[in-house]
Design a protein around this motif. Structure first.
Motif, PDB file in Angstrom:
ATOM      1  N   MET A   1     -28.785 -18.891  14.690  1.00 44.18           N
ATOM      2  CA  MET A   1     -27.406 -19.304  14.945  1.00 44.18           C
ATOM      3  C   MET A   1     -27.234 -19.643  16.422  1.00 44.18           C
ATOM      4  SD  MET A   1     -25.640 -16.421  12.480  1.00 44.18           S
ATOM      5  CE  MET A   1     -23.959 -17.015  12.623  1.00 44.18           C
ATOM      6  N   ASP A   2     -28.075 -20.534  16.878  1.00 45.62           N
ATOM      7  CA  ASP A   2     -28.106 -20.937  18.277  1.00 45.62           C
ATOM      8  C   ASP A   2     -27.165 -22.127  18.475  1.00 45.62           C
ATOM      9  OD1 ASP A   2     -29.050 -21.068  20.965  1.00 45.62           O
ATOM     10  OD2 ASP A   2     -30.472 -22.639  20.404  1.00 45.62           O
ATOM     11  N   GLY A   3     -26.410 -22.124  19.569  1.00 45.98           N
ATOM     12  CA  GLY A   3     -25.486 -23.223  19.822  1.00 45.98           C
ATOM     13  C   GLY A   3     -24.280 -23.157  18.907  1.00 45.98           C
ATOM     14  N   VAL A   4     -23.773 -24.315  18.514  1.00 42.64           N
ATOM     15  CA  VAL A   4     -22.554 -24.392  17.709  1.00 42.64           C
ATOM     16  C   VAL A   4     -22.851 -24.075  16.239  1.00 42.64           C
ATOM     17  CG1 VAL A   4     -20.749 -25.954  16.883  1.00 42.64           C
ATOM     18  CG2 VAL A   4     -21.461 -26.030  19.276  1.00 42.64           C
ATOM     19  N   VAL A   5     -22.070 -23.161  15.676  1.00 37.19           N
ATOM     20  CA  VAL A   5     -22.198 -22.774  14.262  1.00 37.19           C
ATOM     21  C   VAL A   5     -20.777 -22.655  13.713  1.00 37.19           C
ATOM     22  CG1 VAL A   5     -23.169 -21.137  12.619  1.00 37.19           C
ATOM     23  CG2 VAL A   5     -24.256 -21.430  14.846  1.00 37.19           C
ATOM     24  N   LEU A   6     -20.338 -23.667  12.980  1.00 42.80           N
ATOM     25  CA  LEU A   6     -18.952 -23.721  12.533  1.00 42.80           C
ATOM     26  C   LEU A   6     -18.866 -23.901  11.022  1.00 42.80           C
ATOM     27  CD1 LEU A   6     -17.449 -26.158  15.216  1.00 42.80           C
ATOM     28  CD2 LEU A   6     -17.403 -23.652  15.236  1.00 42.80           C
ATOM     29  N   GLY A   7     -17.839 -23.328  10.411  1.00 43.12           N
ATOM     30  CA  GLY A   7     -17.530 -23.598   9.014  1.00 43.12           C
ATOM     31  C   GLY A   7     -18.729 -23.450   8.104  1.00 43.12           C
ATOM     32  N   GLY A   8     -19.129 -24.576   7.484  1.00 42.13           N
ATOM     33  CA  GLY A   8     -20.283 -24.553   6.590  1.00 42.13           C
ATOM     34  C   GLY A   8     -21.555 -24.090   7.256  1.00 42.13           C
ATOM     35  N   GLY A   9     -21.641 -24.210   8.585  1.00 42.82           N
ATOM     36  CA  GLY A   9     -22.784 -23.664   9.317  1.00 42.82           C
ATOM     37  C   GLY A   9     -22.819 -22.155   9.252  1.00 42.82           C
ATOM     38  N   VAL A  10     -21.637 -21.518   9.249  1.00 41.17           N
ATOM     39  CA  VAL A  10     -21.560 -20.074   9.047  1.00 41.17           C
ATOM     40  C   VAL A  10     -22.027 -19.730   7.637  1.00 41.17           C
ATOM     41  CG1 VAL A  10     -19.983 -18.101   8.904  1.00 41.17           C
ATOM     42  CG2 VAL A  10     -19.731 -19.775  10.754  1.00 41.17           C
ATOM     43  N   GLY A  11     -21.606 -20.549   6.659  1.00 37.94           N
ATOM     44  CA  GLY A  11     -21.985 -20.283   5.277  1.00 37.94           C
ATOM     45  C   GLY A  11     -23.475 -20.338   5.031  1.00 37.94           C
ATOM     46  N   ILE A  12     -24.164 -21.222   5.731  1.00 38.73           N
ATOM     47  CA  ILE A  12     -25.602 -21.378   5.494  1.00 38.73           C
ATOM     48  C   ILE A  12     -26.428 -20.426   6.353  1.00 38.73           C
ATOM     49  CG2 ILE A  12     -26.264 -23.119   7.224  1.00 38.73           C
ATOM     50  CD1 ILE A  12     -27.589 -24.665   4.870  1.00 38.73           C
TER      51      ILE A  12
ATOM     52  N   MET B   1     -14.741 -20.398  12.529  1.00 36.23           N
ATOM     53  CA  MET B   1     -14.211 -20.962  11.290  1.00 36.23           C
ATOM     54  C   MET B   1     -12.967 -21.758  11.678  1.00 36.23           C
ATOM     55  SD  MET B   1     -16.347 -19.841   8.989  1.00 36.23           S
ATOM     56  CE  MET B   1     -15.530 -20.292   7.474  1.00 36.23           C
ATOM     57  N   PRO B   2     -13.085 -23.071  11.898  1.00 36.45           N
ATOM     58  CA  PRO B   2     -11.986 -23.860  12.475  1.00 36.45           C
ATOM     59  C   PRO B   2     -11.012 -24.454  11.463  1.00 36.45           C
ATOM     60  CG  PRO B   2     -13.958 -25.207  12.302  1.00 36.45           C
ATOM     61  CD  PRO B   2     -14.333 -23.839  11.776  1.00 36.45           C
ATOM     62  N   GLU B   3     -11.032 -23.983  10.223  1.00 35.53           N
ATOM     63  CA  GLU B   3     -10.373 -24.702   9.129  1.00 35.53           C
ATOM     64  C   GLU B   3      -8.861 -24.828   9.270  1.00 35.53           C
ATOM     65  OE1 GLU B   3     -14.401 -23.645   7.726  1.00 35.53           O
ATOM     66  OE2 GLU B   3     -12.823 -22.551   8.801  1.00 35.53           O
ATOM     67  N   THR B   4      -8.168 -23.801   9.787  1.00 38.54           N
ATOM     68  CA  THR B   4      -6.706 -23.913   9.848  1.00 38.54           C
ATOM     69  C   THR B   4      -6.260 -25.064  10.734  1.00 38.54           C
ATOM     70  OG1 THR B   4      -6.620 -22.256  11.619  1.00 38.54           O
ATOM     71  CG2 THR B   4      -6.293 -21.478   9.338  1.00 38.54           C
ATOM     72  N   GLY B   5      -7.115 -25.497  11.653  1.00 43.69           N
ATOM     73  CA  GLY B   5      -6.789 -26.614  12.526  1.00 43.69           C
ATOM     74  C   GLY B   5      -6.837 -27.961  11.842  1.00 43.69           C
ATOM     75  N   ILE B   6      -7.437 -28.018  10.639  1.00 42.42           N
ATOM     76  CA  ILE B   6      -7.454 -29.269   9.883  1.00 42.42           C
ATOM     77  C   ILE B   6      -6.689 -29.123   8.561  1.00 42.42           C
ATOM     78  CG2 ILE B   6      -9.570 -30.201  10.898  1.00 42.42           C
ATOM     79  CD1 ILE B   6     -11.038 -29.241   8.308  1.00 42.42           C
ATOM     80  N   GLY B   7      -5.791 -28.144   8.499  1.00 38.52           N
ATOM     81  CA  GLY B   7      -4.983 -27.983   7.303  1.00 38.52           C
ATOM     82  C   GLY B   7      -5.744 -27.448   6.116  1.00 38.52           C
ATOM     83  N   PHE B   8      -6.759 -26.640   6.374  1.00 40.17           N
ATOM     84  CA  PHE B   8      -7.609 -26.094   5.321  1.00 40.17           C
ATOM     85  C   PHE B   8      -7.699 -24.588   5.513  1.00 40.17           C
ATOM     86  CE2 PHE B   8     -12.061 -26.077   3.280  1.00 40.17           C
ATOM     87  CZ  PHE B   8     -11.567 -26.251   1.998  1.00 40.17           C
TER      88      PHE B   8
END
Length: 355
Positions: A107-118, A135-142
């Motif tokens: 988990m080096d560098g950026v790990v967001l959303g689906g990257g956390v899942g995998i 987990m940036p989802e609320t910022g895109i209405g998710f």
């Protein structure tokens, strides 16, 4: 087994999967999900493979999440391809957690959303001084998906609630403190760690390079975070944050106010429900229900448009305020999908059943 977007390597006893879309920060496509799943299938009963490693190509990070722009385009056409993508992605998330051989994720560098899942459901999760996890989802209405709420709901105190609602990124030490990672390794040691995995048992190799974890900045703020985020109402949380007299609390409130009121309300409800669920599979089933219902929200397409398509960073949320989000709207997001349910169930492995 190689393709352009997932590189598959074998070295000694190691099966190595490299997410390979560096220009897109290795954002996951449906084909990448299938390629990872196919390799796990092939290696499960291969006695020559004792460890699986998942990493990302390029210097920027493991994975920035799913291919959100593709989901945006599909949502405008009815969302059928997105439903199939999420189904296979969530099944893979559960498979990674239950895989009978150790999976190591870098988990080096950026790990967001689906990257956390995998990565964050794997047996051995490695962060570095460069890790930026979120987990940036609320910022895109998710709403946070991929089983992220399973992890965040089990973080100490209300740290997970803070992370879910603000959609901010945390560092490697924070990820360790929140239970999203297991080992802190200097990024300069990753090539040697990868080489060692080909020849020796995974836990011994990672343990050799693991360092003492730095202090977690987020954990140092537990007092005000736990005080502010307790409860089931986003509006009340915002009021508490505003009256705490803490600079970081004020910044958190500002971040939350910029997010979709619908997404915030459903996220908090989903997080609280996840706390009482006894398995990752149960949370993923909930994720699938919420994700499919979110396809019909105005905010999902609008949030992606504002952040990633037009990039004006000025979404017009609908409803525009938390007060306008009804309890019925929130409850509808958890409505059973009938024959379209994901339907994952947790079946203990032999070693788990015997313990």
């Amino acid at each position: 087994m190689n393709n352009d977007d997932v590189l598959v390597h074998r070295a000694g006893h190691l099966g190595h999967l490299i997410l390979n879309r560096p220009k897109a920060l290795n954002a996951l496509t449906h084909g990448m999900i299938a390629a990872v799943a196919d390799s796990l299938d092939a290696w499960e009963n291969d006695d020559d493979v004792s460890t699986v490693l998942i990493s990302g190509s390029g210097e920027r990070g493991l994975c920035a999440g799913g291919d959100i722009v593709a989901i945006y385009r599909d949502a405008r056409l009815g969302g059928t391809e997105s439903a199939a993508f999420w189904r296979d992605e969530y099944i893979l998330n559960a498979r990674i957690k239950r895989y009978p051989k150790p999976i190591v994720t870098l988990m080096d560098g950026v790990v967001l959303g689906g990257g956390v899942g995998i990565s964050a459901h794997a047996a051995i999760r490695v962060v570095t001084e460069r890790s930026r996890v979120g987990m940036p989802e609320t910022g895109i209405g998710f709403v946070p998906d991929v089983g992220g709420l399973y992890l965040l709901s089990r973080a100490p105190g209300e740290l997970g609630t803070h992370a879910a609602l603000t959609a901010g990124m945390i560092n490697g030490a924070d990820a360790m403190a929140m239970g999203l990672a297991d080992h802190f390794v200097d990024s300069a040691d990753l090539p040697a760690l990868i080489g060692g995995l080909a020849e020796r048992p995974a836990r011994a190799v990672v343990g050799r390079y693991a360092q003492v974890t730095p202090e977690s900045p987020l954990s140092q703020q537990r007092d005000w975070i736990d005080q502010a985020y307790d409860g089931d109402d986003v509006g009340t949380i915002l009021e508490r944050l505003a009256h705490l007299g803490q600079l970081e609390a004020a910044r958190a409130a500002e971040a939350i106010r910029a997010k979709s009121p619908t997404a915030l309300s459903v996220t908090l409800a989903a997080l609280r429900r996840a706390r009482s669920m006894d398995s990752l599979e149960a949370v993923l089933n909930q994720d699938y229900r919420v994700s499919l219902h979110a396809l019909s929200w105005p905010d999902f397409a609008e949030g992606i448009r504002a952040q990633l398509v037009d990039k004006d960073r000025n979404p017009a949320w609908d409803p525009a305020t938390l007060a306008d989000v009804s309890a019925a709207d929130v409850e509808h997001s958890f409505q059973d999908l009938g024959p379209d349910e994901l339907g994952l169930s947790f079946v203990p492995a032999r070693s788990e059943a015997a313990s």
